[in-house]
Design a protein around this motif. Sequence first.
Motif, mmCIF file in Angstrom:
data_model
loop_
_atom_site.group_PDB
_atom_site.id
_atom_site.type_symbol
_atom_site.label_atom_id
_atom_site.label_comp_id
_atom_site.label_asym_id
_atom_site.label_seq_id
_atom_site.Cartn_x
_atom_site.Cartn_y
_atom_site.Cartn_z
ATOM 1 N N PHE A 1 0.831 -1.209 0.000
ATOM 2 C CA PHE A 1 0.000 0.000 0.000
ATOM 3 C C PHE A 1 0.861 1.252 0.000
ATOM 4 O O PHE A 1 1.943 1.289 0.601
ATOM 5 C CB PHE A 1 -0.902 0.021 1.242
ATOM 6 C CG PHE A 1 -1.984 -1.020 1.234
ATOM 7 C CD1 PHE A 1 -3.236 -0.736 0.720
ATOM 8 C CD2 PHE A 1 -1.741 -2.290 1.749
ATOM 9 C CE1 PHE A 1 -4.232 -1.687 0.717
ATOM 10 C CE2 PHE A 1 -2.732 -3.252 1.751
ATOM 11 C CZ PHE A 1 -3.986 -2.952 1.229
ATOM 12 N N GLU A 2 0.354 2.279 -0.662
ATOM 13 C CA GLU A 2 0.903 3.623 -0.579
ATOM 14 C C GLU A 2 -0.229 4.562 -0.192
ATOM 15 O O GLU A 2 -1.316 4.522 -0.784
ATOM 16 C CB GLU A 2 1.509 4.060 -1.918
ATOM 17 C CG GLU A 2 2.733 3.261 -2.342
ATOM 18 C CD GLU A 2 3.277 3.727 -3.688
ATOM 19 O OE1 GLU A 2 2.689 4.669 -4.275
ATOM 20 O OE2 GLU A 2 4.267 3.152 -4.153
ATOM 21 N N TYR B 1 -1.446 8.579 0.568
ATOM 22 C CA TYR B 1 -1.117 9.966 0.259
ATOM 23 C C TYR B 1 -2.133 10.895 0.927
ATOM 24 O O TYR B 1 -3.342 10.622 0.929
ATOM 25 C CB TYR B 1 -1.133 10.212 -1.250
ATOM 26 C CG TYR B 1 -0.096 9.419 -2.011
ATOM 27 C CD1 TYR B 1 1.127 9.988 -2.354
ATOM 28 C CD2 TYR B 1 -0.349 8.098 -2.386
ATOM 29 C CE1 TYR B 1 2.072 9.264 -3.065
ATOM 30 C CE2 TYR B 1 0.591 7.359 -3.083
ATOM 31 C CZ TYR B 1 1.798 7.948 -3.414
ATOM 32 O OH TYR B 1 2.735 7.223 -4.112
ATOM 33 N N ARG C 1 3.043 11.615 -0.090
ATOM 34 C CA ARG C 1 3.031 10.301 0.526
ATOM 35 C C ARG C 1 3.344 10.413 2.012
ATOM 36 O O ARG C 1 4.229 11.173 2.423
ATOM 37 C CB ARG C 1 4.044 9.385 -0.161
ATOM 38 C CG ARG C 1 3.979 7.936 0.318
ATOM 39 C CD ARG C 1 4.873 7.037 -0.492
ATOM 40 N NE ARG C 1 4.847 5.666 0.010
ATOM 41 C CZ ARG C 1 5.539 4.665 -0.518
ATOM 42 N NH1 ARG C 1 6.311 4.892 -1.580
ATOM 43 N NH2 ARG C 1 5.455 3.456 0.002
ATOM 44 N N LYS D 1 -5.617 9.515 -0.689
ATOM 45 C CA LYS D 1 -5.491 8.634 -1.845
ATOM 46 C C LYS D 1 -4.693 7.402 -1.434
ATOM 47 O O LYS D 1 -3.650 7.520 -0.790
ATOM 48 C CB LYS D 1 -4.775 9.354 -2.999
ATOM 49 C CG LYS D 1 -4.573 8.501 -4.252
ATOM 50 C CD LYS D 1 -5.890 8.213 -4.954
ATOM 51 C CE LYS D 1 -5.671 7.462 -6.253
ATOM 52 N NZ LYS D 1 -6.953 7.151 -6.925
ATOM 53 N N LYS E 1 -3.010 3.803 -2.977
ATOM 54 C CA LYS E 1 -2.627 2.997 -4.137
ATOM 55 C C LYS E 1 -2.193 1.614 -3.661
ATOM 56 O O LYS E 1 -1.571 1.480 -2.597
ATOM 57 C CB LYS E 1 -1.495 3.671 -4.915
ATOM 58 C CG LYS E 1 -1.864 5.021 -5.529
ATOM 59 C CD LYS E 1 -0.679 5.616 -6.292
ATOM 60 C CE LYS E 1 -1.035 6.971 -6.898
ATOM 61 N NZ LYS E 1 0.112 7.559 -7.641
ATOM 62 N N ARG F 1 -0.105 -1.845 -4.866
ATOM 63 C CA ARG F 1 0.889 -2.328 -5.828
ATOM 64 C C ARG F 1 0.535 -3.735 -6.312
ATOM 65 O O ARG F 1 1.296 -4.678 -6.137
ATOM 66 C CB ARG F 1 2.270 -2.319 -5.185
ATOM 67 C CG ARG F 1 2.757 -0.945 -4.756
ATOM 68 C CD ARG F 1 4.013 -1.061 -3.917
ATOM 69 N NE ARG F 1 4.531 0.231 -3.499
ATOM 70 C CZ ARG F 1 5.518 0.376 -2.623
ATOM 71 N NH1 ARG F 1 6.086 -0.689 -2.082
ATOM 72 N NH2 ARG F 1 5.938 1.590 -2.277
ATOM 73 N N GLU G 1 -1.591 -5.637 -9.772
ATOM 74 C CA GLU G 1 -2.292 -5.441 -11.035
ATOM 75 C C GLU G 1 -3.718 -5.983 -10.934
ATOM 76 O O GLU G 1 -3.978 -6.980 -10.266
ATOM 77 C CB GLU G 1 -1.551 -6.164 -12.170
ATOM 78 C CG GLU G 1 -0.183 -5.587 -12.487
ATOM 79 C CD GLU G 1 -0.264 -4.189 -13.067
ATOM 80 O OE1 GLU G 1 -1.307 -3.873 -13.702
ATOM 81 O OE2 GLU G 1 0.678 -3.403 -12.883
ATOM 82 N N GLN H 1 -9.155 -3.291 -7.666
ATOM 83 C CA GLN H 1 -9.919 -2.059 -7.502
ATOM 84 C C GLN H 1 -9.913 -1.671 -6.031
ATOM 85 O O GLN H 1 -10.012 -2.534 -5.149
ATOM 86 C CB GLN H 1 -11.355 -2.236 -8.009
ATOM 87 C CG GLN H 1 -11.433 -2.579 -9.493
ATOM 88 C CD GLN H 1 -12.841 -2.843 -9.947
ATOM 89 O OE1 GLN H 1 -13.723 -3.108 -9.141
ATOM 90 N NE2 GLN H 1 -13.057 -2.771 -11.261
#
Length: 566
Positions: free
Chosen positions: A59-60, A62, A67, A391, A393, A395, A397, A400
């Motif tokens: 996980f990232e 922000y 970040r 936000k 993100k 990592r 592919e 959702q």
Amino acid sequence: MKPLRLLPALLVPLSLFAQGTPPDLQPFNEAIDVKVVNVEVYVTDREGRRVQGLGREDFELYEDGKRVEIVNFAEVSERTESVPAPAPAPAPEAAPEAAPPPPPLERDRLHLLVYVDNFNLTPFTRNRVLKQLRTFLEETVQPDDRVMLVTHDEGLTVRVPFSAGKNALLAELPKLEKLAARGALNDLHSRQVRSFIQETGCDDELKREMVLNAAKSYAQTSYNNVAVSLNALQGLIESLSGIEGRKAVLYVSNGLSFRPGEDVFMLVDAICGQQPSFSLDDVSAHLRQLTSKANAVRATFYTLEAAGLRNSTSASAETQFNSFTPEMDFMKNSDLQDVIYNLASETGGRAVLNATSIAPDLAKIASDLRSYYSLGYSPVHKKDGQTHQLKVKVRREGVQVHHRTTYRDSSREEVLASRVQTVLLHGFVDNPMEAKLEFVSSEPEKKGRHLVTLRLRIPFSKLVLLSQEGVWGGKLTLWVGTRDTEGRMAPVRSVEIPIRVPAPNGTGALSGAFVYDIRMTMAGKGEQTVAVGVRDDLGQTASFLSKALQVEKRGVTDVARPEPGR
């Protein structure tokens, strides 16, 4: 029943310490507020199946595009993991019973609030959803969860408080099917205005003016109704500020118009041949404020559109509204969905739209409530009262992600004022200052009103005071709110109270209590609750307590009962 009137509180201090001006006092201690913001994150694959087993490194996070470090990470999941079985051990002569699992920490407890918006529902659509919702609640609510049932009628009504449990909520749901619902009146008003516009036309300036005035009046009334609905919902959300843990709101409604009155102005445009010079107001400001408050108290909305698959107005009433095209009808229905869709998406929840059977969507909501990732970070700003963008993100592919999109770092004053509403609606008191709230007197005023005096006592031993030139000085901030038997609340009012007390013999410590009288005007009939929040501004300690009063025509009396605990 005649509505009760809640009048603004008139806060009047005792004259005991009215003389003189307190010196400028600076606190000698500093409150260390280490705050961690928790963000619940839901990760699914392309087929909508829950993705489990991710780690912190996947996980990232922000804030406002920058970040931030994830200081707390946890995966909450209903799954059971297989582990190697240990070697068998000799069976004891009498195996002790397994101890029951400990209850969840308050910060992890789920508070599930069912909100039935009768102001924007029809009886048929509401009752259809309630029957499906009952099954969901029976299967989803766990013993350690807290559940609550609220309806929005002419005002907010708490049908089942948080402390009542699942059984009380399930027993109350069938009773809602007999309640009135205002949505049918809203639909009737819309049809009547459209019919008037259709029949009047725009053949001359007089008719055009009549049509425009009717459309403007309808737009203003519709806007006010939506604003009332959003403000009522916001008041309830603010009351959750003093409750720790996650909050999920199941909001049942036929929808709220984002641009109230747009449907009738589309019809006017079609009939009159040109767009009238009238600017429609949208409810974006109300919506932003509501979602901001919800994100500040960690409340996630799951909005259930009770209307299901809507029939085409132009098809079902073609002879009456032959100028209302299918395109207009589509835009009207979409407008009704905009608010409830954004309410869910902005708070990290789900919006159930265009569904007659909502069982599959309720299953996804049940999964959200029990399976998620919790990311915690410590913001560098402290209580700045601003809204910050979030936000997340992942990592991986093909996944959702959904989560709340903002976080509002409410100021300390906003939090404390909201906690007064927590006491009023939910009865959660917290009194580390050992304050007492006493009923003193009631005096008749004009037009059935009563001047009520309550006395607040705080032991001096619980206050942080500074000694300067033989005087003990400090400052309190007081918040006062009231609620009637039907759930209506008066605005929370605040006042700063300086403390200036001569020290015994010029240097001695104080004994006894600081006393402050609260005077307010009350009217109506029935039991009303007064909630008080008081903060020692130097000691950074706050207490919240309440007093129940019986308001009658002849006067106001104290309702003797133990104060509720947390």
